[in-house]
Design an enzyme around this catalytic site. Structure first.
Site, PDB file in Angstrom:
ATOM      1  N   GLU A   1      -2.736  70.075  94.486  1.00  0.00           N
ATOM      2  CA  GLU A   1      -1.514  69.717  93.730  1.00  0.00           C
ATOM      3  C   GLU A   1      -1.030  70.912  92.926  1.00  0.00           C
ATOM      4  O   GLU A   1       0.169  71.223  92.901  1.00  0.00           O
ATOM      5  CB  GLU A   1      -1.798  68.539  92.789  1.00  0.00           C
ATOM      6  CG  GLU A   1      -2.027  67.238  93.540  1.00  0.00           C
ATOM      7  CD  GLU A   1      -2.434  66.079  92.662  1.00  0.00           C
ATOM      8  OE1 GLU A   1      -2.213  64.935  93.063  1.00  0.00           O
ATOM      9  OE2 GLU A   1      -3.002  66.303  91.582  1.00  0.00           O
TER      10      GLU A   1
ATOM     11  N   THR B   1       2.286  56.336  92.716  1.00  0.00           N
ATOM     12  CA  THR B   1       3.697  56.539  92.354  1.00  0.00           C
ATOM     13  C   THR B   1       4.384  57.366  93.437  1.00  0.00           C
ATOM     14  O   THR B   1       5.532  57.104  93.813  1.00  0.00           O
ATOM     15  CB  THR B   1       3.798  57.228  90.978  1.00  0.00           C
ATOM     16  OG1 THR B   1       2.858  56.631  90.082  1.00  0.00           O
ATOM     17  CG2 THR B   1       5.194  57.106  90.395  1.00  0.00           C
TER      18      THR B   1
ATOM     19  N   THR C   1       0.284  63.334  95.367  1.00  0.00           N
ATOM     20  CA  THR C   1      -0.685  62.300  95.761  1.00  0.00           C
ATOM     21  C   THR C   1      -0.678  61.159  94.746  1.00  0.00           C
ATOM     22  O   THR C   1      -0.466  61.403  93.561  1.00  0.00           O
ATOM     23  CB  THR C   1      -2.093  62.935  95.823  1.00  0.00           C
ATOM     24  OG1 THR C   1      -2.070  63.974  96.797  1.00  0.00           O
ATOM     25  CG2 THR C   1      -3.164  61.921  96.201  1.00  0.00           C
TER      26      THR C   1
ATOM     27  N   GLY D   1      -5.094  64.589  88.434  1.00  0.00           N
ATOM     28  CA  GLY D   1      -6.335  64.704  89.191  1.00  0.00           C
ATOM     29  C   GLY D   1      -7.181  63.453  89.274  1.00  0.00           C
ATOM     30  O   GLY D   1      -8.306  63.504  89.773  1.00  0.00           O
TER      31      GLY D   1
END
Ligand code: 5RP
Length: 236
Positions: free
Chosen positions: A108, A37, A34, A100
């Site tokens: 993740e 990038t 997420t 996060g």
């Protein structure tokens, strides 16, 4: 302009990750993390990603990947991932990481644990070159009704200033994709042993996951993008 340099560095890191993926044998299912990038990675690697199946670490990435024509699977239908590509907020010289900022840390970390190749892509502002983590707050996802208990317990540990994450779209605490709250822990001193700190935080009643990603458990490769090059670090 500095902002353009950072954006270009993200693209370069994403391109390198795409190159690396092509060298992995038997690549079928790719986990996609997420953040901004990762979105650059999706755009630059689209041709390759469309030939594979993906699992995403947040609804935000599911929507973006689907809009780009990538076949996204429900994580419950997958037992393991052949590779996982994600961003990070801070990376130390030991490749320990903080993640996060986007609140997706629980999913993740789950996808990172499920993958046999964990590749992180960051622009040069995220790689500190220091042996410790200190630059960014550590997000901690907690069960909502445990908030006051966890805040007091963290204060007793004495390593952090805890701040309840609030933000856009509603008043009060941010609600994660899993229906929980996030507390951001501002380190009061450098974290020399992130893995131990992670397990100390995880042992507190109410803590579901932390944004500390110790390199020995969750990192294989980090690609740091610069405006004209990428540096690749492999965990020793
Ligand atoms: C989201 C994350 C992101 O991967 C991390 O915050 C990096 O994001 P960006 O690439 O936008 O800087 O951990 O929870």
């Amino acid at each position: 302009m500095v902002e353009d340099d950072v954006e270009l560095s993200k693209v370069i890191a994403g391109e390198k990750a795409c190159e690396l993926l092509t060298s992995i044998s038997e690549l079928k299912v790719i986990g996609i993390g997420t953040g901004s990038t990762v979105k650059k990675f999706i755009e630059t690697c689209l041709h390759f990603l469309k030939k594979h199946k993906a699992v995403a670490s947040s609804p935000d990435t599911v929507i973006f990947a689907k809009e780009h024509g990538i076949h996204v699977l429900d994580p419950l239908t997958v037992d393991e991932l052949d590779a996982y590509v994600d961003g990070a907020d801070e990376v130390s010289s030991k490749l320990d990481m903080v993640k996060g900022r986007g609140g997706a840390l629980l999913r993740e970390k789950t996808l990172a644990y499920m993958s046999r190749n964990r590749i992180y892509i960051v622009d040069y502002t995220k790689y500190t070159g220091k042996e410790y983590l200190y630059a960014k707050p550590i997000p901690v996802e907690i069960a909502p009704m445990t908030l006051n208990y966890v805040l007091r317990a963290i204060e007793r540990i004495g390593l952090f200033e805890p701040i309840i994450r609030t933000g856009g779209g509603k008043d009060g605490p941010v609600i994660t994709d899993n229906g929980n709250y996030i507390i951001d822990l501002k380190p009061l001193k450098p974290l020399l042993n992130p893995r131990e700190v992670h397990y100390e935080l995880k042992s507190l009643h109410g803590v579901i996951e932390t944004g500390l990603f110790p390199s020995e458990e969750l990192v294989d490769t980090v690609i740091v993008g610069y405006p004209g090059k990428a540096t690749i670090f492999h965990r020793k």
